[in-house]
Scaffold this active site. Sequence first.
Site, PDB file in Angstrom:
ATOM      1  N   ASP A   1      11.141  51.661  61.286  1.00 11.98           N
ATOM      2  CA  ASP A   1      12.123  52.559  60.699  1.00 11.98           C
ATOM      3  C   ASP A   1      11.474  53.405  59.596  1.00 11.98           C
ATOM      4  O   ASP A   1      10.866  52.868  58.664  1.00 11.98           O
ATOM      5  CB  ASP A   1      13.275  51.728  60.115  1.00 11.98           C
ATOM      6  CG  ASP A   1      14.458  52.568  59.690  1.00 11.98           C
ATOM      7  OD1 ASP A   1      15.106  53.156  60.568  1.00 11.98           O
ATOM      8  OD2 ASP A   1      14.722  52.632  58.471  1.00 11.98           O
TER       9      ASP A   1
ATOM     10  N   GLU B   1       9.373  55.689  64.117  1.00 14.65           N
ATOM     11  CA  GLU B   1      10.564  56.539  64.042  1.00 14.65           C
ATOM     12  C   GLU B   1      10.265  57.639  63.019  1.00 14.65           C
ATOM     13  O   GLU B   1      10.830  57.675  61.931  1.00 14.65           O
ATOM     14  CB  GLU B   1      11.803  55.731  63.627  1.00 14.65           C
ATOM     15  CG  GLU B   1      13.094  56.517  63.718  1.00 14.65           C
ATOM     16  CD  GLU B   1      13.970  56.393  62.472  1.00 14.65           C
ATOM     17  OE1 GLU B   1      15.112  56.860  62.514  1.00 14.65           O
ATOM     18  OE2 GLU B   1      13.502  55.845  61.457  1.00 14.65           O
TER      19      GLU B   1
END
EC number: 2.4.99.16
Length: 672
Positions: free
Chosen positions: A385, A414
């Site tokens: 993330d 990401e």
Amino acid sequence: MNDRLAIDEVRPLVSCGRFPSKSVVGEILPISAVVWREGHDALSASLVVRRPGGLSSRTTMEPGAEPDTVHALLPTDVPGMWSFRVEAWSDPFATWRSGITKKMDAGQDADVLGNEFEVGARVLDLAVTRATTAGEADRADLLSGAADALRGDGDAATRTERALSAEVAAALAADPVRELVTVGQTHRVWVDRREAQFSSWYEFFPRSTGGWDAEGRPVHGTFTTSRAYVDHAADLGFDVVYLPPIHPIGEINRKGRNNTLTPDPDDVGSPWAIGSRDGGHDAVHPDLGTTEDFRGLVEYAGERGVEVALDLALQCAPDHPWAAEHPEWFTVLPDGHIAYAENPPKKYQDIYPINFDTDPEGIYAEVLRVVRHWTSLGVRIFRVDNPHTKPADFWNRLISEVKRTEPDVLFLAEAFTRPARLFGLAKRGFSQSYTYFTWKTTRADLVEFCEQLLAHVDEARPNMFTNTPDILHESLQRGGPAMFAIRAALAATLSPAWGVYSGFELYEWQPVTDGSEEYLDSEKYELRPRDFAAAEAAGQSLAPWLRALNRIRREHPALQQLRTLHFHDVDNDQIIAYSKVDPATGDTVLTVVTLDSLGIQEGTLHLDMAALGYDDDARFSVRDEVSGNEFHWGSSNYVRLEPWSAVAHIVSIPPCPEARRVELSYRTHTVD
């Protein structure tokens, strides 16, 4: 060995060799260089490859299309760190052969070519010695006989016949005489397992898999109920299921539905607000089950041919154990409070970002421990993330250390961020990267975007997600069901790796407000059970199209490639066309997609025949993998797409037999 000859522009090369380039098991990696020297003597080059474990091989490179260029194809068959170097060398036999042939063509005969005969014989003597040392008696006899003929009697044609024969040329190509050998710089290639390049991802929230109770209220799911969603993903042809964070969720500043700051007592909060009194990044949410239950889910998924990818989100809820045990890991404001996360205009009052500059060694050791914990439970893929908000050197160190002992572990970044950051993180070890595909909707934007990816193909691999829990693009909000089919077709055929977030197959399209890319009733803040079977039975599901796309991708190695992506011209900007070729099999696929989800689009497709291995005037039969229809095509072809019946042609093109023979002959020069 010396630096007598020049070796320039070696490819692949990432950041001048600071970082390894990327490949995957089974890929045929193109190697190229520019080699040159003064004068007219013949020059050649060798590719020297070292495999993981230390075994080396040397093969002669082929001349390229441009002067002074050489190339070779390197098939990689095991994961790990490979290396290669280019060696340039003067080719005395080719120099002699060229010179004496020209002199003979000019009418010179044996009476003036005595020195030339002896020069050639001496080169062959060297080759005989090499063959004898290698124990290859037949080759030694062949070369020795050619040398004897040069020193014998007769006219020029008679004395040179053996030396200029195809048999002698082949013998010297197999083990050439090399002079003035110049050794180039060693370059590294990290080879991942195949799934780093080719994979189909399906994202779902385990807590939303519990269905409804008798009153129609959502029931919190568990790792056991998640097995049904694994089955669903496997049925659709996906081979990776990505789970958002499965850890305990903080209670302090917990978010309510639709990101409100006033949660109800039964609101479940955001799974990215990690940590509570129940534990942190190495714990599982008690409502999902136990660590052993999670291990069981991983094993069950493996039995279904599906891998579990786990979210690695390096941030904390205010009540995460790290906040109490290591307050020095966070940024403290002048008023004494720890700063929460912000991405204006978004605010994340339930999340503390980590400050990696306060105790880098302590943070690194703890994150490495966490990753090792999950790999010990069978996790081999991490979706990371927001890695672009953490130091690049941290990721380089962490990923390198994990792969040192577990080379099959993959990391997906990401990284919805600027190109320098996206590609910079990829260079530092990330196996795949999210991209800006979601926002590329016009033909011009898609072509420019993909050409940028191709320019960085040795350092970064894209994973094209159609949507995420954070991203509901305007095109999906306004384009109707056909737009979902269009975006899936583009993602699945442009990129070897692609993914969807659960609900995409149900055409979920409602934003929380006009102009927002956030979903209404976002699953980030509440349970969202879904009845996939009922939707498909009612004909209100994209599931059949997703199955078809993943089936076609598995059946066609061309769609598992990125390097060979090539765009073709269509005289209608609402239609995009591109092809891919698999170098190993010759499999060739052409995809034609409409970009208009509301109306009919038609036009003339102009094929770049050379890119497909055909002459401009060739004709061939093609098969549409979507409809099963067959067409007879040439360089110009009429195409028509109706979004309510078919948004794409995915066409299998037979490889040109002559082009296939050239390719296979070329590939056989690179052997272990």
